[in-house]
Design a protein around this motif. Structure first.
Motif, PDB file in Angstrom:
ATOM      1  N   MET A   1       0.765  -1.286   0.029  1.00 51.20           N
ATOM      2  CA  MET A   1       0.036  -0.024   0.081  1.00 51.20           C
ATOM      3  C   MET A   1       0.859   1.267  -0.109  1.00 51.20           C
ATOM      4  SD  MET A   1       0.895   0.283   3.104  1.00 51.20           S
ATOM      5  CE  MET A   1       0.622   1.618   3.726  1.00 51.20           C
ATOM      6  N   HIS A   2       2.181   0.902  -0.231  1.00 51.13           N
ATOM      7  CA  HIS A   2       2.965   2.246  -0.343  1.00 51.13           C
ATOM      8  C   HIS A   2       2.846   2.796  -1.456  1.00 51.13           C
ATOM      9  CE1 HIS A   2       5.013   0.754   3.475  1.00 51.13           C
ATOM     10  NE2 HIS A   2       5.609   2.048   3.500  1.00 51.13           N
ATOM     11  N   ILE A   3       2.900   4.135  -1.450  1.00 54.26           N
ATOM     12  CA  ILE A   3       3.254   5.073  -2.668  1.00 54.26           C
ATOM     13  C   ILE A   3       4.451   5.530  -2.754  1.00 54.26           C
ATOM     14  CG2 ILE A   3       2.420   7.223  -3.842  1.00 54.26           C
ATOM     15  CD1 ILE A   3       0.196   4.949  -3.773  1.00 54.26           C
ATOM     16  N   GLU A   4       5.263   5.360  -3.755  1.00 58.16           N
ATOM     17  CA  GLU A   4       6.622   5.385  -3.945  1.00 58.16           C
ATOM     18  C   GLU A   4       6.963   7.014  -3.971  1.00 58.16           C
ATOM     19  OE1 GLU A   4       8.798   3.347  -2.987  1.00 58.16           O
ATOM     20  OE2 GLU A   4       7.141   1.823  -2.962  1.00 58.16           O
ATOM     21  N   PRO A   5       7.835   7.466  -3.458  1.00 58.01           N
ATOM     22  CA  PRO A   5       8.379   8.843  -3.715  1.00 58.01           C
ATOM     23  C   PRO A   5       8.714   9.370  -5.261  1.00 58.01           C
ATOM     24  CG  PRO A   5       9.767   7.773  -1.812  1.00 58.01           C
ATOM     25  CD  PRO A   5       8.974   6.911  -2.626  1.00 58.01           C
ATOM     26  N   GLY A   6       7.956  10.436  -5.686  1.00 59.29           N
ATOM     27  CA  GLY A   6       8.283  10.925  -6.768  1.00 59.29           C
ATOM     28  C   GLY A   6       6.820  10.707  -7.568  1.00 59.29           C
ATOM     29  N   ILE A   7       6.041   9.929  -7.052  1.00 60.35           N
ATOM     30  CA  ILE A   7       4.755   9.824  -7.807  1.00 60.35           C
ATOM     31  C   ILE A   7       3.619  11.134  -7.489  1.00 60.35           C
ATOM     32  CG2 ILE A   7       2.563   8.375  -7.724  1.00 60.35           C
ATOM     33  CD1 ILE A   7       4.429   5.955  -7.366  1.00 60.35           C
ATOM     34  N   LEU A   8       3.752  11.576  -6.505  1.00 59.03           N
ATOM     35  CA  LEU A   8       3.191  12.808  -6.045  1.00 59.03           C
ATOM     36  C   LEU A   8       3.780  14.001  -6.180  1.00 59.03           C
ATOM     37  CD1 LEU A   8       0.769  11.315  -3.444  1.00 59.03           C
ATOM     38  CD2 LEU A   8       0.115  11.541  -5.681  1.00 59.03           C
ATOM     39  N   ASN A   9       3.351  15.011  -6.648  1.00 59.15           N
ATOM     40  CA  ASN A   9       4.112  16.159  -6.530  1.00 59.15           C
ATOM     41  C   ASN A   9       4.010  16.865  -5.231  1.00 59.15           C
ATOM     42  OD1 ASN A   9       1.717  17.760  -6.406  1.00 59.15           O
ATOM     43  ND2 ASN A   9       1.747  18.090  -8.654  1.00 59.15           N
ATOM     44  N   GLN A  10       4.803  17.918  -5.089  1.00 57.79           N
ATOM     45  CA  GLN A  10       4.949  18.471  -3.648  1.00 57.79           C
ATOM     46  C   GLN A  10       3.746  18.993  -3.135  1.00 57.79           C
ATOM     47  OE1 GLN A  10       8.344  21.071  -3.676  1.00 57.79           O
ATOM     48  NE2 GLN A  10       9.867  19.750  -3.601  1.00 57.79           N
ATOM     49  N   LEU A  11       2.980  19.768  -4.189  1.00 59.30           N
ATOM     50  CA  LEU A  11       1.659  20.198  -3.475  1.00 59.30           C
ATOM     51  C   LEU A  11       0.551  19.233  -2.891  1.00 59.30           C
ATOM     52  CD1 LEU A  11      -0.310  22.720  -3.292  1.00 59.30           C
ATOM     53  CD2 LEU A  11      -0.969  22.536  -5.602  1.00 59.30           C
ATOM     54  N   LYS A  12       0.651  18.146  -3.707  1.00 57.75           N
ATOM     55  CA  LYS A  12      -0.125  16.943  -3.258  1.00 57.75           C
ATOM     56  C   LYS A  12       0.235  16.316  -2.010  1.00 57.75           C
ATOM     57  CE  LYS A  12      -1.727  16.311  -7.955  1.00 57.75           C
ATOM     58  NZ  LYS A  12      -1.624  15.570  -9.445  1.00 57.75           N
ATOM     59  N   VAL A  13       1.503  16.023  -1.813  1.00 57.47           N
ATOM     60  CA  VAL A  13       2.146  15.818  -0.655  1.00 57.47           C
ATOM     61  C   VAL A  13       1.754  16.653   0.533  1.00 57.47           C
ATOM     62  CG1 VAL A  13       4.153  15.185   0.805  1.00 57.47           C
ATOM     63  CG2 VAL A  13       3.826  14.441  -1.623  1.00 57.47           C
TER      64      VAL A  13
END
Length: 216
Positions: free
Chosen positions: A1-13
């Motif tokens: 269930m992990h979302i790997e770094p880089g998949i979401l941009n900084q705003l969404k994080v």
């Protein structure tokens, strides 16, 4: 269930971080002023971390984990499990996978939102029963099915709003992999609860676990 770094941009994080604060904030006062919850949260975080490290493998766009959500929830309660998920992911990030810390809120929400939905629809009334009654196999199978469906939908949501295109078939393969967890975890939950119930007369078991009926 992990979302790997880089998949979401900084705003969404950043928005996910705000959403996690919003989810936890209503419970913070109750948590701070209930020392009994601190111990159960520590137990939840420890065992959640052990479960996650005991089995994990990459499947499609995410990972298949043995989460152990239902034994934690049914034996420790809702709030210890919620805060235990966050603390456990933080612990894993600090010790094993520091690159996952950037998505601490994202991965926490993937676990917490389905649990909250389950708790406030079906789960909360179960705590009027003792732990062994809560952990009947057909009942836990239903809870696990609903919970892990929610987890895979949360992963699908993050992938849908990500910066990386993910084929539906890849997500579907990941979601299907959790059928194994749904089949195994109810048996593990029942065996664990039954073993603890035999020690229910001991003071430490009564203090550490929510075996007796409760109002929450």
């Amino acid at each position: 269930m992990h979302i790997e770094p880089g998949i979401l941009n900084q705003l969404k994080v950043l928005l996910a971080n705000g959403a996690l604060v919003g989810v936890l904030l209503p419970y913070l006062r109750q948590f701070i002023f209930s020392p009994a919850l601190w111990l159960r949260t520590a137990i939840a975080a420890l065992f959640f971390s052990l479960f996650m490290q005991s089995f994990h493998m990459a499947v499609g766009p995410s990972e298949l984990h043995f989460v152990g959500a239902m034994p934690l929830y049914l034996l420790l309660g809702f709030l210890p499990t919620v805060f235990g998920f966050v603390a456990g992911l933080l612990l894993q990030g600090l010790i094993f996978e520091p690159w996952d810390l950037v998505h601490l809120a994202v991965n926490s929400l993937s676990l917490i939102v389905p649990l909250a939905a389950l708790h406030y629809t079906l789960g909360r009334t179960l705590f009027a029963q003792n732990a062994l009654q809560r952990a009947r196999l057909p009942q836990v199978l239903r809870l696990d099915t609903l919970y892990y469906s929610g987890v895979t939908l949360m992963v699908g949501f993050w992938l849908a709003v990500s910066e990386v295109a993910t084929p539906f078939a890849a997500w579907a393969g990941f979601a299907a992999s959790y059928i194994a967890v749904v089949m195994i975890e109810p048996v593990f939950t029942y065996v664990t609860v039954r073993a603890l119930q035999t020690q229910g007369h001991r003071a430490w078991v009564q203090r550490w676990f929510a075996l007796a009926p409760t109002t929450h």
